[in-house]
Design a protein around this motif. Structure first.
Motif, PDB file in Angstrom:
ATOM      1  N   GLU A 197     -37.119  24.089 -68.854  1.00  0.00           N
ATOM      2  CA  GLU A 197     -35.876  24.923 -69.362  1.00  0.00           C
ATOM      3  C   GLU A 197     -34.924  24.802 -67.855  1.00  0.00           C
ATOM      4  O   GLU A 197     -33.725  25.000 -68.149  1.00  0.00           O
ATOM      5  N   LEU A 198     -35.610  24.597 -66.863  1.00  0.00           N
ATOM      6  CA  LEU A 198     -34.629  24.766 -65.739  1.00  0.00           C
ATOM      7  C   LEU A 198     -33.825  23.440 -65.444  1.00  0.00           C
ATOM      8  O   LEU A 198     -32.809  23.738 -64.880  1.00  0.00           O
ATOM      9  N   LEU A 199     -33.935  22.392 -65.971  1.00  0.00           N
ATOM     10  CA  LEU A 199     -33.154  21.346 -65.894  1.00  0.00           C
ATOM     11  C   LEU A 199     -31.840  21.678 -66.314  1.00  0.00           C
ATOM     12  O   LEU A 199     -30.879  20.655 -66.113  1.00  0.00           O
ATOM     13  N   ALA A 200     -31.587  22.522 -67.162  1.00  0.00           N
ATOM     14  CA  ALA A 200     -30.480  22.550 -68.067  1.00  0.00           C
ATOM     15  C   ALA A 200     -29.191  22.842 -66.747  1.00  0.00           C
ATOM     16  O   ALA A 200     -28.260  22.885 -66.839  1.00  0.00           O
ATOM     17  N   ALA A 201     -29.843  23.563 -65.618  1.00  0.00           N
ATOM     18  CA  ALA A 201     -29.084  24.023 -64.412  1.00  0.00           C
ATOM     19  C   ALA A 201     -28.459  22.758 -63.756  1.00  0.00           C
ATOM     20  O   ALA A 201     -27.418  22.836 -62.877  1.00  0.00           O
ATOM     21  N   GLY A 202     -28.893  21.591 -63.927  1.00  0.00           N
ATOM     22  CA  GLY A 202     -28.379  20.410 -63.514  1.00  0.00           C
ATOM     23  C   GLY A 202     -28.408  20.179 -61.992  1.00  0.00           C
ATOM     24  O   GLY A 202     -29.525  20.726 -61.350  1.00  0.00           O
ATOM     25  N   ASP A 203     -27.414  19.647 -61.172  1.00  0.00           N
ATOM     26  CA  ASP A 203     -27.609  19.409 -60.025  1.00  0.00           C
ATOM     27  C   ASP A 203     -27.540  20.735 -59.083  1.00  0.00           C
ATOM     28  O   ASP A 203     -27.855  20.417 -57.917  1.00  0.00           O
ATOM     29  N   ALA A 204     -27.382  21.822 -59.518  1.00  0.00           N
ATOM     30  CA  ALA A 204     -27.114  22.917 -58.944  1.00  0.00           C
ATOM     31  C   ALA A 204     -28.466  23.548 -58.430  1.00  0.00           C
ATOM     32  O   ALA A 204     -28.949  24.268 -57.888  1.00  0.00           O
ATOM     33  N   LEU A 205     -29.616  23.127 -59.208  1.00  0.00           N
ATOM     34  CA  LEU A 205     -30.992  23.329 -59.107  1.00  0.00           C
ATOM     35  C   LEU A 205     -31.385  23.142 -57.827  1.00  0.00           C
ATOM     36  O   LEU A 205     -31.149  21.823 -57.240  1.00  0.00           O
ATOM     37  N   HIS A 206     -32.128  23.894 -57.192  1.00  0.00           N
ATOM     38  CA  HIS A 206     -32.955  23.579 -55.853  1.00  0.00           C
ATOM     39  C   HIS A 206     -33.832  22.278 -56.135  1.00  0.00           C
ATOM     40  O   HIS A 206     -34.473  22.255 -57.113  1.00  0.00           O
ATOM     41  N   PRO A 207     -33.336  21.183 -55.414  1.00  0.00           N
ATOM     42  CA  PRO A 207     -34.104  19.781 -55.454  1.00  0.00           C
ATOM     43  C   PRO A 207     -35.652  19.792 -55.496  1.00  0.00           C
ATOM     44  O   PRO A 207     -36.212  19.033 -56.438  1.00  0.00           O
ATOM     45  N   GLU A 208     -36.253  20.614 -54.895  1.00  0.00           N
ATOM     46  CA  GLU A 208     -37.623  20.673 -54.935  1.00  0.00           C
ATOM     47  C   GLU A 208     -38.228  21.251 -56.309  1.00  0.00           C
ATOM     48  O   GLU A 208     -39.027  20.851 -56.830  1.00  0.00           O
ATOM     49  N   THR A 209     -37.278  22.168 -56.856  1.00  0.00           N
ATOM     50  CA  THR A 209     -37.505  22.959 -58.269  1.00  0.00           C
ATOM     51  C   THR A 209     -37.173  21.859 -59.176  1.00  0.00           C
ATOM     52  O   THR A 209     -38.150  21.938 -60.313  1.00  0.00           O
ATOM     53  N   ALA A 210     -36.310  21.005 -59.103  1.00  0.00           N
ATOM     54  CA  ALA A 210     -35.966  19.873 -60.253  1.00  0.00           C
ATOM     55  C   ALA A 210     -37.103  18.968 -60.161  1.00  0.00           C
ATOM     56  O   ALA A 210     -37.609  18.521 -61.215  1.00  0.00           O
ATOM     57  N   GLU A 211     -37.564  18.444 -58.926  1.00  0.00           N
ATOM     58  CA  GLU A 211     -38.682  17.498 -59.010  1.00  0.00           C
ATOM     59  C   GLU A 211     -39.989  18.145 -59.700  1.00  0.00           C
ATOM     60  O   GLU A 211     -40.726  17.365 -60.400  1.00  0.00           O
ATOM     61  N   ARG A 212     -40.276  19.318 -59.313  1.00  0.00           N
ATOM     62  CA  ARG A 212     -41.535  20.171 -59.893  1.00  0.00           C
ATOM     63  C   ARG A 212     -41.188  19.983 -61.434  1.00  0.00           C
ATOM     64  O   ARG A 212     -42.250  19.845 -62.074  1.00  0.00           O
TER      65      ARG A 212
END
Length: 226
Positions: A197-212
């Motif tokens: 669900e976090l990926l809906a935040a797009g590029d604003a998401l902390h990159p480490e969280t996005a990778e996770r």
């Protein structure tokens, strides 16, 4: 919405269990006068975005995506009642102690103007560690803080500026998605099934969280895009 306190910390060597060998800057104290805030540089190289604020563990703290840490005075007050002790502004190691801002309810990518020039963007929640527990001297603190689910927010610097206690805080952009700091925190701590669900935040998401989140999706055999 208001900035109650601007807090910075200096390196100190501490004796509690699990204390970092190189000291810690978690003991942040309110300062008078204006404080310059700017992007500090990439994680591992850049420290705090706050002038005069020392980051000792660059591996886990600081950098552009964790340039500033904010915590709500309302949440500190709630912890005061729970713990039965006084908690001053900066007690949780936050740079900004706010009033009237739902910090943990802020959306990833939400932008705040603080004072006249500084613009910050919400990236993630704060993950508690043994240094935080030792600093507060509360048994089982990491677990208690995690279960409460009000982690406060890390922010990146979009536009630099000077700030001081008493400055107004204005939300100048609120994304259309529903990914809040609290949701992101639960996803990376206690409810991993929420990670996609976090990926809906797009590029604003902390990159480490996005990778996770992407790795979690890959493990589930799902495509990595939301």
């Amino acid at each position: 919405m208001e900035l109650l306190s601007v807090n910075v910390g200096r390196r100190k060597n501490v004796a509690y269990a699990g204390a970092p060998s190189g000291g810690t800057g978690i003991d942040k104290r309110p300062v008078r006068g204006p404080v310059a805030v700017a992007a500090p540089g990439a994680k591992g190289v850049g420290g705090s975005g706050m002038a005069g604020d020392e980051i000792c563990d660059l591996r886990h703290h600081g950098g552009d995506d964790q340039a500033v840490y904010a915590y709500a005075r309302e949440d500190l007050d709630a912890w005061q009642r729970t713990l039965g002790r006084s908690l001053s502004d900066g007690a949780f190691g936050e740079n900004l102690t706010t009033s009237g801002v739902d910090v943990s309810g802020a959306r990833i990518g939400e932008r705040w103007r603080v004072g006249s020039d500084l613009v910050l963007e919400v990236t993630s929640g704060r993950i508690p560690c043994r240094t935080f527990q030792g600093h507060l001297d509360e048994k089982g603190w990491v677990k208690r803080f995690t279960e409460e689910g009000a982690p406060g927010a890390y922010l990146r610097v979009v536009a630099p500026g000077e700030i001081r206690a008493g400055d107004p805080i204005e939300i100048v952009h609120r994304p259309a998605h529903e990914v809040t700091v609290a949701l992101q925190f639960r996803a990376v701590t206690t409810e991993k099934a929420l990670l996609p669900e976090l990926l809906a935040a797009g590029d604003a998401l902390h990159p480490e969280t996005a990778e996770r989140a992407r790795k979690y999706l890959a493990q589930q055999g799902a495509p990595a895009s939301p």
